[in-house]
Design a protein around this motif. Structure first.
Motif, PDB file in Angstrom:
ATOM      1  N   LEU A 154       0.869  -1.172   0.000  1.00 42.25           N
ATOM      2  CA  LEU A 154       0.000   0.000   0.000  1.00 42.25           C
ATOM      3  C   LEU A 154       0.907   1.222   0.000  1.00 42.25           C
ATOM      4  CD1 LEU A 154      -2.991   0.828   0.174  1.00 42.25           C
ATOM      5  CD2 LEU A 154      -2.748   0.807   2.657  1.00 42.25           C
ATOM      6  N   LEU A 155       0.703   2.152  -0.936  1.00 47.89           N
ATOM      7  CA  LEU A 155       1.513   3.346  -1.041  1.00 47.89           C
ATOM      8  C   LEU A 155       0.594   4.555  -0.959  1.00 47.89           C
ATOM      9  CD1 LEU A 155       4.413   4.183  -3.341  1.00 47.89           C
ATOM     10  CD2 LEU A 155       2.388   5.597  -3.509  1.00 47.89           C
ATOM     11  N   GLY A 156       0.977   5.555  -0.145  1.00 46.92           N
ATOM     12  CA  GLY A 156       0.156   6.748  -0.060  1.00 46.92           C
ATOM     13  C   GLY A 156       0.822   7.858   0.722  1.00 46.92           C
ATOM     14  N   TYR A 157       0.206   9.048   0.627  1.00 40.42           N
ATOM     15  CA  TYR A 157       0.670  10.177   1.425  1.00 40.42           C
ATOM     16  C   TYR A 157       0.572   9.794   2.900  1.00 40.42           C
ATOM     17  CZ  TYR A 157       0.765  13.596  -2.405  1.00 40.42           C
ATOM     18  OH  TYR A 157       1.065  14.307  -3.528  1.00 40.42           O
ATOM     19  N   THR A 158       1.567  10.187   3.656  1.00 37.72           N
ATOM     20  CA  THR A 158       1.648   9.828   5.063  1.00 37.72           C
ATOM     21  C   THR A 158       0.393  10.237   5.837  1.00 37.72           C
ATOM     22  OG1 THR A 158       4.033  10.089   4.904  1.00 37.72           O
ATOM     23  CG2 THR A 158       3.096  10.060   7.112  1.00 37.72           C
ATOM     24  N   SER A 159      -0.045  11.477   5.690  1.00 38.62           N
ATOM     25  CA  SER A 159      -1.202  11.937   6.462  1.00 38.62           C
ATOM     26  C   SER A 159      -2.475  11.211   6.047  1.00 38.62           C
ATOM     27  CB  SER A 159      -1.389  13.451   6.311  1.00 38.62           C
ATOM     28  OG  SER A 159      -1.634  13.782   4.960  1.00 38.62           O
ATOM     29  N   THR A 160      -2.629  10.926   4.758  1.00 37.53           N
ATOM     30  CA  THR A 160      -3.816  10.215   4.283  1.00 37.53           C
ATOM     31  C   THR A 160      -3.857   8.805   4.856  1.00 37.53           C
ATOM     32  OG1 THR A 160      -3.791  11.492   2.240  1.00 37.53           O
ATOM     33  CG2 THR A 160      -5.055   9.441   2.224  1.00 37.53           C
ATOM     34  N   LEU A 161      -2.728   8.105   4.828  1.00 34.13           N
ATOM     35  CA  LEU A 161      -2.679   6.758   5.387  1.00 34.13           C
ATOM     36  C   LEU A 161      -2.947   6.772   6.894  1.00 34.13           C
ATOM     37  CD1 LEU A 161       0.358   5.276   3.419  1.00 34.13           C
ATOM     38  CD2 LEU A 161      -2.054   4.635   3.180  1.00 34.13           C
ATOM     39  N   ALA A 162      -2.440   7.807   7.581  1.00 34.94           N
ATOM     40  CA  ALA A 162      -2.664   7.892   9.030  1.00 34.94           C
ATOM     41  C   ALA A 162      -4.135   8.134   9.348  1.00 34.94           C
ATOM     42  CB  ALA A 162      -1.793   8.990   9.633  1.00 34.94           C
ATOM     43  N   VAL A 163      -4.799   9.023   8.608  1.00 34.95           N
ATOM     44  CA  VAL A 163      -6.229   9.287   8.827  1.00 34.95           C
ATOM     45  C   VAL A 163      -7.036   8.032   8.510  1.00 34.95           C
ATOM     46  CG1 VAL A 163      -8.218  10.588   7.951  1.00 34.95           C
ATOM     47  CG2 VAL A 163      -6.088  11.777   8.509  1.00 34.95           C
ATOM     48  N   THR A 171       6.170  14.313   6.339  1.00 34.50           N
ATOM     49  CA  THR A 171       6.943  13.817   7.468  1.00 34.50           C
ATOM     50  C   THR A 171       6.211  12.663   8.152  1.00 34.50           C
ATOM     51  OG1 THR A 171       7.836  16.037   7.806  1.00 34.50           O
ATOM     52  CG2 THR A 171       8.071  14.484   9.623  1.00 34.50           C
ATOM     53  N   LEU A 172       6.917  11.572   8.337  1.00 30.13           N
ATOM     54  CA  LEU A 172       6.369  10.413   9.049  1.00 30.13           C
ATOM     55  C   LEU A 172       6.695  10.593  10.531  1.00 30.13           C
ATOM     56  CD1 LEU A 172       4.999   7.627   9.053  1.00 30.13           C
ATOM     57  CD2 LEU A 172       7.256   6.634   8.635  1.00 30.13           C
ATOM     58  N   THR A 173       5.738  11.135  11.282  1.00 29.42           N
ATOM     59  CA  THR A 173       5.944  11.358  12.709  1.00 29.42           C
ATOM     60  C   THR A 173       5.819  10.027  13.448  1.00 29.42           C
ATOM     61  OG1 THR A 173       3.601  11.737  13.119  1.00 29.42           O
ATOM     62  CG2 THR A 173       4.950  13.684  12.569  1.00 29.42           C
ATOM     63  N   PRO A 174       6.345   9.935  14.661  1.00 32.08           N
ATOM     64  CA  PRO A 174       6.181   8.695  15.434  1.00 32.08           C
ATOM     65  C   PRO A 174       4.707   8.317  15.623  1.00 32.08           C
ATOM     66  CG  PRO A 174       7.845  10.088  16.450  1.00 32.08           C
ATOM     67  CD  PRO A 174       7.210  10.901  15.349  1.00 32.08           C
ATOM     68  N   GLU A 175       3.840   9.311  15.796  1.00 33.57           N
ATOM     69  CA  GLU A 175       2.414   9.017  15.978  1.00 33.57           C
ATOM     70  C   GLU A 175       1.809   8.413  14.715  1.00 33.57           C
ATOM     71  OE1 GLU A 175       3.688  12.137  16.490  1.00 33.57           O
ATOM     72  OE2 GLU A 175       3.840  12.031  18.660  1.00 33.57           O
ATOM     73  N   ARG A 176       2.132   8.998  13.580  1.00 30.70           N
ATOM     74  CA  ARG A 176       1.621   8.464  12.314  1.00 30.70           C
ATOM     75  C   ARG A 176       2.151   7.055  12.069  1.00 30.70           C
ATOM     76  NH1 ARG A 176       2.390  13.797   8.444  1.00 30.70           N
ATOM     77  NH2 ARG A 176       0.493  14.878   9.073  1.00 30.70           N
ATOM     78  N   ARG A 177       3.439   6.842  12.342  1.00 28.33           N
ATOM     79  CA  ARG A 177       4.035   5.510  12.176  1.00 28.33           C
ATOM     80  C   ARG A 177       3.284   4.484  13.033  1.00 28.33           C
ATOM     81  NH1 ARG A 177       8.585   2.941  10.596  1.00 28.33           N
ATOM     82  NH2 ARG A 177       9.613   4.837   9.929  1.00 28.33           N
ATOM     83  N   ARG A 178       3.041   4.835  14.289  1.00 25.10           N
ATOM     84  CA  ARG A 178       2.390   3.914  15.215  1.00 25.10           C
ATOM     85  C   ARG A 178       1.002   3.513  14.730  1.00 25.10           C
ATOM     86  NH1 ARG A 178      -1.396   4.664  18.338  1.00 25.10           N
ATOM     87  NH2 ARG A 178      -1.245   6.933  18.373  1.00 25.10           N
ATOM     88  N   VAL A 179       0.178   4.485  14.330  1.00 19.68           N
ATOM     89  CA  VAL A 179      -1.200   4.185  13.943  1.00 19.68           C
ATOM     90  C   VAL A 179      -1.243   3.391  12.629  1.00 19.68           C
ATOM     91  CG1 VAL A 179      -1.767   6.323  12.685  1.00 19.68           C
ATOM     92  CG2 VAL A 179      -3.543   5.106  13.910  1.00 19.68           C
TER      93      VAL A 179
END
Length: 179
Positions: A13-22, A47-55
Motif C-alpha cells: 500500500l503506497l500513499g501520502y503519510t497523512s492520508t494513510l494515518a487518517v 513527514t512520518l511522525t512517530p504518531e503516524r508511524r504507530r497508527v
C-alpha cells in the motif's frame, strides 16, 4: 477505499503519510483490518511522525518503508533498513545531496542543515544546487553501504517554529506538546 482494498487485495500500500494515518485511525475506530495481510506500507510526501508511524503499523500490521523525495527530483532516497527512521540511503546516480548551514557552508555530519540537491537525470532542465526547503542531517555511509546516507529528516522549513529565544521546534515536538 475499504471495498477497493478488499476486492483488489494489494500486497503493498503506497500513499501520502497523512492520508494513510487518517485512514488507519478510521479503520481502527470501526474495527476494520484488511483481510489480506500487507507485506509493506510505503509512506510518501510528508513527514512520518512517530504518531503516524504507530497508527499505520497498528492498523495494517506491516512494516513501513518511508520514501522521501520532491516532485522535481522524484524519489531519490528511501529509508533503509526498514524500521530505522533515522537512515535514508541516497541514490547517487540520481542526485548530488548536500546539507547546508544558514550561511551557505556545508553542515557537519549529524548537524541539521537545509537539503540542497543537484539532479543528474534531467538533461533538458537540470536543477543545480536546488534548495528544497527541507531540513535533514547527513551521516557517514559506513562500511555496509556504498550509498550516501541522509540521517534524521526534520521536516520542511515551513513546519519549523522559531521561538523568540531562537530555539526551533519541529512539527512532531509541537504535536507531542499539543497531544
Amino acid at each position: 477505499i475499504r471495498a477497493t482494498l478488499e476486492s483488489f487485495r494489494p500486497v503493498y500500500l503506497l500513499g501520502y503519510t497523512s492520508t494513510l494515518a487518517v485512514l488507519a485511525e478510521e479503520y481502527l475506530r470501526i474495527g476494520y483490518r484488511p483481510t489480506r495481510p500487507l507485506r509493506c506500507v510505503i509512506t510518501i510526501a510528508e513527514t512520518l511522525t512517530p504518531e503516524r508511524r504507530r497508527v499505520i503499523e497498528q492498523c495494517f500490521g506491516a512494516p513501513i518503508a518511508n520514501r522521501y523525495g520532491q516532485r522535481e527530483f522524484k524519489f531519490w532516497c528511501a529509508q533503509s533498513p526498514l524500521g530505522d527512521p533515522s537512515r535514508f540511503l541516497v541514490h547517487p546516480e540520481l542526485v548530488v545531496f548536500e546539507t547546508l548551514r544558514a550561511d551557505g557552508r556545508a553542515a557537519a555530519e549529524d548537524e541539521t542543515g537545509r537539503v540542497v540537491l543537484t539532479n543528474l537525470h534531467n538533461e533538458v532542465m537540470p536543477f543545480l544546487r536546488y534548495d528544497t526547503g527541507d531540513l535533514a542531517t547527513r551521516r557517514r555511509a559506513g562500511p555496509d553501504s556504498p550509498f550516501p546516507v541522509m540521517g534524521r529528516l526534520d521536516g520542511r522549513t515551513q513546519e519549523i517554529l522559531e521561538l523568540p529565544s531562537g530555539r526551533k521546534l519541529d512539527a512532531s515536538t509541537v504535536g507531542h506538546m499539543l497531544f
